[in-house]
Write a protein that holds these residues in place. Sequence first.
Motif, mmCIF file in Angstrom:
data_model
loop_
_atom_site.group_PDB
_atom_site.id
_atom_site.type_symbol
_atom_site.label_atom_id
_atom_site.label_comp_id
_atom_site.label_asym_id
_atom_site.label_seq_id
_atom_site.Cartn_x
_atom_site.Cartn_y
_atom_site.Cartn_z
ATOM 1 N N PRO A 1 0.817 -1.219 0.000
ATOM 2 C CA PRO A 1 0.000 0.000 0.000
ATOM 3 C C PRO A 1 0.849 1.266 0.000
ATOM 4 C CG PRO A 1 -0.798 -1.573 1.637
ATOM 5 C CD PRO A 1 0.535 -2.078 1.160
ATOM 6 N N ALA A 2 0.410 2.252 -0.790
ATOM 7 C CA ALA A 2 1.055 3.567 -0.805
ATOM 8 C C ALA A 2 0.156 4.604 -0.141
ATOM 9 C CB ALA A 2 1.384 3.979 -2.234
ATOM 10 N N HIS A 3 -0.936 4.164 0.462
ATOM 11 C CA HIS A 3 -1.792 5.050 1.254
ATOM 12 C C HIS A 3 -2.585 4.184 2.224
ATOM 13 C CE1 HIS A 3 -5.846 4.585 -1.063
ATOM 14 N NE2 HIS A 3 -5.102 3.541 -1.278
ATOM 15 N N LYS A 4 -3.240 4.813 3.182
ATOM 16 C CA LYS A 4 -4.064 4.078 4.146
ATOM 17 C C LYS A 4 -5.395 4.791 4.284
ATOM 18 C CE LYS A 4 -4.160 1.938 8.711
ATOM 19 N NZ LYS A 4 -3.462 1.745 10.007
ATOM 20 N N PRO A 5 -6.351 4.460 3.433
ATOM 21 C CA PRO A 5 -7.664 5.124 3.496
ATOM 22 C C PRO A 5 -8.407 4.768 4.778
ATOM 23 C CG PRO A 5 -7.720 3.272 1.977
ATOM 24 C CD PRO A 5 -6.291 3.433 2.386
ATOM 25 N N GLU A 6 -9.335 5.643 5.143
ATOM 26 C CA GLU A 6 -10.150 5.369 6.324
ATOM 27 C C GLU A 6 -11.009 4.124 6.105
ATOM 28 O OE1 GLU A 6 -9.228 9.742 6.406
ATOM 29 O OE2 GLU A 6 -9.864 8.306 4.868
ATOM 30 N N THR B 1 -16.024 13.583 6.070
ATOM 31 C CA THR B 1 -14.890 13.767 6.985
ATOM 32 C C THR B 1 -13.640 12.990 6.596
ATOM 33 O OG1 THR B 1 -15.700 11.968 8.419
ATOM 34 C CG2 THR B 1 -16.431 14.216 8.929
ATOM 35 N N ARG B 2 -13.702 12.165 5.550
ATOM 36 C CA ARG B 2 -12.505 11.406 5.196
ATOM 37 C C ARG B 2 -11.436 12.344 4.625
ATOM 38 N NH1 ARG B 2 -14.555 7.692 0.060
ATOM 39 N NH2 ARG B 2 -15.083 9.389 -1.380
ATOM 40 N N SER B 3 -10.199 11.866 4.581
ATOM 41 C CA SER B 3 -9.057 12.729 4.282
ATOM 42 C C SER B 3 -8.948 13.122 2.818
ATOM 43 C CB SER B 3 -7.759 12.052 4.724
ATOM 44 O OG SER B 3 -7.611 10.785 4.093
ATOM 45 N N SER B 4 -9.613 12.410 1.913
ATOM 46 C CA SER B 4 -9.557 12.759 0.490
ATOM 47 C C SER B 4 -10.897 12.451 -0.173
ATOM 48 C CB SER B 4 -8.439 11.986 -0.214
ATOM 49 O OG SER B 4 -8.686 10.587 -0.173
ATOM 50 N N ASN B 5 -11.139 13.105 -1.316
ATOM 51 C CA ASN B 5 -12.347 12.879 -2.109
ATOM 52 C C ASN B 5 -13.622 13.021 -1.276
ATOM 53 O OD1 ASN B 5 -13.840 12.267 -4.427
ATOM 54 N ND2 ASN B 5 -13.808 10.062 -4.021
ATOM 55 N N THR B 6 -13.714 14.114 -0.515
ATOM 56 C CA THR B 6 -14.921 14.334 0.280
ATOM 57 C C THR B 6 -16.105 14.658 -0.634
ATOM 58 O OG1 THR B 6 -14.380 16.674 0.554
ATOM 59 C CG2 THR B 6 -13.628 15.163 2.273
ATOM 60 N N LYS B 7 -17.291 14.256 -0.184
ATOM 61 C CA LYS B 7 -18.503 14.506 -0.960
ATOM 62 C C LYS B 7 -19.713 14.338 -0.072
ATOM 63 C CE LYS B 7 -18.695 9.703 -2.654
ATOM 64 N NZ LYS B 7 -18.779 8.830 -3.860
ATOM 65 N N GLN C 1 -22.799 9.183 5.116
ATOM 66 C CA GLN C 1 -22.678 10.583 4.722
ATOM 67 C C GLN C 1 -21.607 11.284 5.559
ATOM 68 O OE1 GLN C 1 -26.335 12.592 3.925
ATOM 69 N NE2 GLN C 1 -25.562 14.570 4.552
ATOM 70 N N GLU C 2 -21.571 10.975 6.845
ATOM 71 C CA GLU C 2 -20.538 11.560 7.716
ATOM 72 C C GLU C 2 -19.148 11.083 7.296
ATOM 73 O OE1 GLU C 2 -19.279 11.869 12.445
ATOM 74 O OE2 GLU C 2 -20.968 10.613 11.834
#
Length: 248
Positions: free
Chosen positions: A166-171, A210-216, A205-206
């Motif tokens: 992994p090169a990132h750690k998504p929520e 509140t996630r670190s990238s690609n919020t919507k 929706q929350e």
Amino acid sequence: MNHTLETILNHRSIRKFTEDKLTNEQIHTLIKAAQQASTSSNVMAYTIIGVTDPILKNELRKVSGQTYVEHNGHLFVFCGDLHRISQLAKPEELVEMEETIESTEQFIVTTIDAALSAQNLAIAAESMGLGICYLGSLRNDIYRVSELLGLPEYVIPLFGMAVGTPAHKPELKPRLPFEAVYHENKYKTDESQQTSISFYDAQLQEYYQTRSSNTKTDKWSGQMIRKYRNPIRMDVSSFVKEQKLNKR
């Protein structure tokens, strides 16, 4: 909580990988783990194709539209496979076997066997510190994928899996509540189902906001309505039948 449960409960899809390639030892270990999955009547109605050719990976990325199909530690494609079974028979025996091989029941067997083996591989990979992402997008053009992989009759490409460091750690994305997916003794059709979905809509929706990238701003119920109002991959049905599966 034991390590296996921790691995399963912390699953997240990884869509960015380092350039590190899986070693032959890692690939062999993952395939062996996949092979230990449960299988209907020991049929093992699947084949796993490892894609290492950069040109082939690039072509599969074009089908998928997802960069991580091309850029990963290793790309696996899971196929439902009854060709292996058909090859066991003499011509006169195959005539007698065709009705069973081409049945909906055996089509279901191939998809379940492949999915079980894939999930074993996924858990094994994550237990080794690797990340994974399932790739249903390879069915965007199932005819092209079949052509690229040289699949014979009785074989269909079901999905891919990108594996790598992994090169990132998504929520961690929340899932539907326990009550929405677990019904005791009989299927629940009362309003409790909608209550659970409403709770999940708010929770998801929350998460999106509140996630670190690609919020919507979005809800699960809206996503599902949009998804099922817009038919996609409708050529999969004709392809499966042309491969002589799910015909009867």
